[in-house]
Design a protein around this motif. Structure first.
Motif, PDB file in Angstrom:
ATOM      1  N   LEU A  98       0.842  -1.190   0.000  1.00 59.86           N
ATOM      2  CA  LEU A  98       0.000   0.000   0.000  1.00 59.86           C
ATOM      3  C   LEU A  98       0.877   1.239   0.000  1.00 59.86           C
ATOM      4  N   THR A  99       0.560   2.149  -0.903  1.00 55.09           N
ATOM      5  CA  THR A  99       1.321   3.380  -0.976  1.00 55.09           C
ATOM      6  C   THR A  99       0.373   4.571  -0.958  1.00 55.09           C
ATOM      7  N   LEU A 100       0.891   5.681  -0.491  1.00 58.61           N
ATOM      8  CA  LEU A 100       0.178   6.950  -0.508  1.00 58.61           C
ATOM      9  C   LEU A 100       1.207   8.007  -0.861  1.00 58.61           C
ATOM     10  N   ASP A 101       0.924   8.776  -1.885  1.00 56.69           N
ATOM     11  CA  ASP A 101       1.857   9.801  -2.361  1.00 56.69           C
ATOM     12  C   ASP A 101       3.236   9.223  -2.670  1.00 56.69           C
ATOM     13  N   THR A 106       3.275   2.532   6.479  1.00 59.36           N
ATOM     14  CA  THR A 106       3.843   1.763   7.579  1.00 59.36           C
ATOM     15  C   THR A 106       2.740   0.941   8.233  1.00 59.36           C
ATOM     16  N   LYS A 107       3.136  -0.001   9.074  1.00 61.51           N
ATOM     17  CA  LYS A 107       2.152  -0.800   9.822  1.00 61.51           C
ATOM     18  C   LYS A 107       1.266   0.108  10.664  1.00 61.51           C
ATOM     19  N   GLU A 108       1.858   1.111  11.271  1.00 60.39           N
ATOM     20  CA  GLU A 108       1.097   2.032  12.120  1.00 60.39           C
ATOM     21  C   GLU A 108       0.087   2.827  11.299  1.00 60.39           C
ATOM     22  N   GLU A 109       0.473   3.282  10.112  1.00 57.33           N
ATOM     23  CA  GLU A 109      -0.453   4.025   9.257  1.00 57.33           C
ATOM     24  C   GLU A 109      -1.623   3.142   8.817  1.00 57.33           C
ATOM     25  N   VAL A 110      -1.355   1.893   8.507  1.00 56.00           N
ATOM     26  CA  VAL A 110      -2.428   0.971   8.129  1.00 56.00           C
ATOM     27  C   VAL A 110      -3.347   0.736   9.318  1.00 56.00           C
ATOM     28  N   ARG A 111      -2.761   0.544  10.493  1.00 54.94           N
ATOM     29  CA  ARG A 111      -3.561   0.336  11.701  1.00 54.94           C
ATOM     30  C   ARG A 111      -4.489   1.531  11.937  1.00 54.94           C
ATOM     31  N   ILE A 112      -3.974   2.740  11.769  1.00 57.02           N
ATOM     32  CA  ILE A 112      -4.775   3.953  11.959  1.00 57.02           C
ATOM     33  C   ILE A 112      -5.897   4.028  10.916  1.00 57.02           C
ATOM     34  N   ALA A 113      -5.583   3.719   9.658  1.00 55.22           N
ATOM     35  CA  ALA A 113      -6.592   3.763   8.591  1.00 55.22           C
ATOM     36  C   ALA A 113      -7.709   2.762   8.856  1.00 55.22           C
ATOM     37  N   VAL A 114      -7.355   1.543   9.245  1.00 54.10           N
ATOM     38  CA  VAL A 114      -8.362   0.520   9.532  1.00 54.10           C
ATOM     39  C   VAL A 114      -9.194   0.939  10.748  1.00 54.10           C
ATOM     40  N   ALA A 115      -8.550   1.475  11.770  1.00 51.01           N
ATOM     41  CA  ALA A 115      -9.272   1.933  12.961  1.00 51.01           C
ATOM     42  C   ALA A 115     -10.234   3.066  12.602  1.00 51.01           C
ATOM     43  N   PHE A 116      -9.799   3.965  11.738  1.00 48.51           N
ATOM     44  CA  PHE A 116     -10.663   5.063  11.294  1.00 48.51           C
ATOM     45  C   PHE A 116     -11.900   4.519  10.582  1.00 48.51           C
ATOM     46  N   LEU A 117     -11.696   3.572   9.677  1.00 49.04           N
ATOM     47  CA  LEU A 117     -12.824   2.996   8.941  1.00 49.04           C
ATOM     48  C   LEU A 117     -13.795   2.275   9.868  1.00 49.04           C
TER      49      LEU A 117
END
Length: 125
Positions: A98-101, A106-117
């Motif tokens: 997974l990429t953004l820009d 990172t694992k932490e960014e994915v964790r935050i995105a999933v938690a947000f959803l």
């Protein structure tokens, strides 16, 4: 050279390079050593466990039939892809890059995105 005539090792190497991955990167995503990846790319390993074949195909985004030379179509069928799409924290990074820009998440960014959803779903009802 047609894809059917290309060795599995050459396909793995070509796909890895197309994705901008080093052997170390691929090894990390597969949970194996760089030496294993190197041996697969040079067709040095005569035996490739089916579990490793499936992992390699998943990480490189192709079908195992393509790697085995049974198909010229490197793309996994869309229906199969959508049926396997699971956005759990741990599994998503094992299956996808997974990429953004232009930077890998990172694992932490994915964790935050999933938690947000998940939170957003709960708020909607």
């Amino acid at each position: 050279m047609s894809d059917l005539k290309m060795s599995m090792g050459k396909k793995i190497k070509e796909l890895r390079k197309k994705r901008g991955l080093s052997q170390d990167d691929l090894a990390e995503h597969l949970g194996m050593t760089r030496a294993n990846v190197s041996n697969y790319e040079r067709d040095k390993n005569k035996y490739l466990p089916s579990s490793s074949l499936m992992k390699i195909a998943d990480v490189l985004g192709v079908s195992s039939d393509y790697l085995l030379g049974k198909s010229n179509d490197s793309k996994t069928p869309e229906k199969e892809f959508l049926q396997k799409l699971e956005l759990s924290d741990d599994e998503i990074l094992k299956k996808f890059f997974l990429t953004l820009d232009g930077k890998e998440l990172t694992k932490e960014e994915v964790r935050i995105a999933v938690a947000f959803l998940r939170t957003n779903r709960q708020m909607k009802g």
